[in-house]
Design a protein around this motif. Sequence first.
Motif, mmCIF file in Angstrom:
data_model
loop_
_atom_site.group_PDB
_atom_site.id
_atom_site.type_symbol
_atom_site.label_atom_id
_atom_site.label_comp_id
_atom_site.label_asym_id
_atom_site.label_seq_id
_atom_site.Cartn_x
_atom_site.Cartn_y
_atom_site.Cartn_z
ATOM 1 N N ASN A 63 0.897 -1.295 0.036
ATOM 2 C CA ASN A 63 0.026 -0.076 -0.038
ATOM 3 C C ASN A 63 1.005 1.252 0.134
ATOM 4 O O ASN A 63 0.347 2.105 -0.646
ATOM 5 N N ILE A 64 1.896 1.238 0.763
ATOM 6 C CA ILE A 64 2.845 2.433 0.737
ATOM 7 C C ILE A 64 3.570 2.642 -0.646
ATOM 8 O O ILE A 64 3.607 3.729 -1.062
ATOM 9 N N THR A 65 3.853 1.489 -1.190
ATOM 10 C CA THR A 65 4.576 1.610 -2.681
ATOM 11 C C THR A 65 3.775 1.978 -3.645
ATOM 12 O O THR A 65 4.054 2.872 -4.354
ATOM 13 N N LYS A 66 2.463 1.581 -3.495
ATOM 14 C CA LYS A 66 1.466 2.080 -4.521
ATOM 15 C C LYS A 66 0.921 3.559 -4.145
ATOM 16 O O LYS A 66 1.157 4.448 -5.449
ATOM 17 N N LEU A 67 1.071 4.000 -3.119
ATOM 18 C CA LEU A 67 0.952 5.539 -2.718
ATOM 19 C C LEU A 67 2.038 6.490 -3.430
ATOM 20 O O LEU A 67 1.789 7.259 -4.208
ATOM 21 N N LEU A 68 3.326 5.829 -3.050
ATOM 22 C CA LEU A 68 4.450 6.541 -3.577
ATOM 23 C C LEU A 68 4.494 6.510 -5.005
ATOM 24 O O LEU A 68 4.844 7.423 -5.650
ATOM 25 N N SER A 89 -2.888 -3.326 -10.723
ATOM 26 C CA SER A 89 -2.828 -3.430 -9.419
ATOM 27 C C SER A 89 -3.681 -2.465 -8.577
ATOM 28 O O SER A 89 -4.112 -2.818 -7.299
ATOM 29 N N GLY A 90 -3.993 -1.357 -9.035
ATOM 30 C CA GLY A 90 -5.071 -0.422 -8.092
ATOM 31 C C GLY A 90 -4.290 0.475 -7.404
ATOM 32 O O GLY A 90 -3.221 0.446 -7.407
ATOM 33 N N ALA A 91 -5.036 1.225 -6.813
ATOM 34 C CA ALA A 91 -4.337 2.234 -6.061
ATOM 35 C C ALA A 91 -3.794 1.922 -4.584
ATOM 36 O O ALA A 91 -3.167 2.574 -4.025
ATOM 37 N N GLY A 92 -4.415 0.863 -4.112
ATOM 38 C CA GLY A 92 -4.090 0.183 -2.753
ATOM 39 C C GLY A 92 -5.051 1.256 -1.728
ATOM 40 O O GLY A 92 -5.976 1.622 -2.134
ATOM 41 N N LYS A 93 -4.770 0.576 -0.506
ATOM 42 C CA LYS A 93 -5.492 1.060 0.742
ATOM 43 C C LYS A 93 -5.648 2.499 0.926
ATOM 44 O O LYS A 93 -6.748 3.289 1.333
ATOM 45 N N TYR A 94 -4.597 3.199 0.464
ATOM 46 C CA TYR A 94 -4.731 4.917 0.876
ATOM 47 C C TYR A 94 -5.013 5.572 -0.252
ATOM 48 O O TYR A 94 -4.253 6.152 -1.047
ATOM 49 N N SER A 95 -6.301 5.282 -0.764
ATOM 50 C CA SER A 95 -6.904 6.139 -2.035
ATOM 51 C C SER A 95 -8.308 5.995 -1.729
ATOM 52 O O SER A 95 -9.176 5.619 -1.047
ATOM 53 N N LEU A 96 -8.693 7.174 -2.639
ATOM 54 C CA LEU A 96 -10.287 7.116 -2.782
ATOM 55 C C LEU A 96 -10.887 5.999 -3.334
ATOM 56 O O LEU A 96 -12.120 5.984 -3.116
ATOM 57 N N ASP A 97 -10.343 5.400 -4.073
ATOM 58 C CA ASP A 97 -11.002 4.012 -4.803
ATOM 59 C C ASP A 97 -11.221 3.089 -3.518
ATOM 60 O O ASP A 97 -12.219 2.760 -3.544
ATOM 61 N N LEU A 154 -11.759 4.107 -0.415
ATOM 62 C CA LEU A 154 -12.890 4.707 0.437
ATOM 63 C C LEU A 154 -14.096 4.534 -0.028
ATOM 64 O O LEU A 154 -15.187 4.245 0.500
ATOM 65 N N LEU A 155 -14.246 4.913 -1.477
ATOM 66 C CA LEU A 155 -15.449 5.399 -2.157
ATOM 67 C C LEU A 155 -16.087 3.984 -2.701
ATOM 68 O O LEU A 155 -17.247 3.849 -2.619
ATOM 69 N N LEU A 156 -15.169 3.319 -3.384
ATOM 70 C CA LEU A 156 -15.589 2.335 -4.354
ATOM 71 C C LEU A 156 -15.199 0.844 -3.572
ATOM 72 O O LEU A 156 -15.697 -0.037 -3.848
ATOM 73 N N LYS A 157 -14.673 1.001 -2.423
ATOM 74 C CA LYS A 157 -14.079 -0.260 -1.778
ATOM 75 C C LYS A 157 -13.550 -1.144 -2.588
ATOM 76 O O LYS A 157 -13.470 -2.342 -2.488
ATOM 77 N N ASP A 158 -12.494 -0.476 -3.445
ATOM 78 C CA ASP A 158 -11.621 -1.449 -4.233
ATOM 79 C C ASP A 158 -10.536 -1.879 -3.449
ATOM 80 O O ASP A 158 -9.479 -1.154 -2.783
ATOM 81 N N ARG A 159 -10.372 -3.049 -3.222
ATOM 82 C CA ARG A 159 -9.447 -3.829 -2.507
ATOM 83 C C ARG A 159 -8.274 -4.170 -3.183
ATOM 84 O O ARG A 159 -7.389 -4.745 -2.557
ATOM 85 N N SER A 160 -7.971 -3.538 -4.321
ATOM 86 C CA SER A 160 -6.687 -4.107 -4.891
ATOM 87 C C SER A 160 -5.475 -3.069 -4.490
ATOM 88 O O SER A 160 -5.551 -2.203 -3.615
#
Length: 139
Positions: free
Chosen positions: A14-19, A123-131, A133-139
């Motif tokens: 999740n941190i590497t996806k955010l970075l 892979s998606g945005a990860g945990k630290y994302s609006l996806d 929060l809003l879409l419950k995208d677990r990727s």
Amino acid sequence: MNIINITHTEAFNNITKLLARFALAALFILTGLSKVEFYYATAQYMATMGVPGVLLPLVIALEVIGGAMVVLGLLTHLTALAFAIFSIVSALLFHFDLAEQTQFLMFYKNIAIAGGFLALAASGAGKYSLDQLLLKDRS
């Protein structure tokens, strides 16, 4: 401590996806804002490359708004895919003079950026994302 174990943790992913989102988006947000500042010169350059300058507002919108969406992790799969396509098309239209060293490097820089965006799209945005929060995208 085994580095392989660290890289397979949810927190690391999740941190590497955010970075990655910040790193990829920063380039486009900054160049989009630069295109606003140098609007007419950019439109002229596009025209000399055979791309109508009337497309410039769309390019700026993609770079700035799309870049912000990537940073925020909003509609990440779709936005990252759009940026991957944009990067490849830009490479082909503006940097395909592979005999010239600078253009060769710029071409493959765009291809590498497209690869980063394709990985993000997959892979998606990860945990630290609006996806998340809003879409419950677990990727």
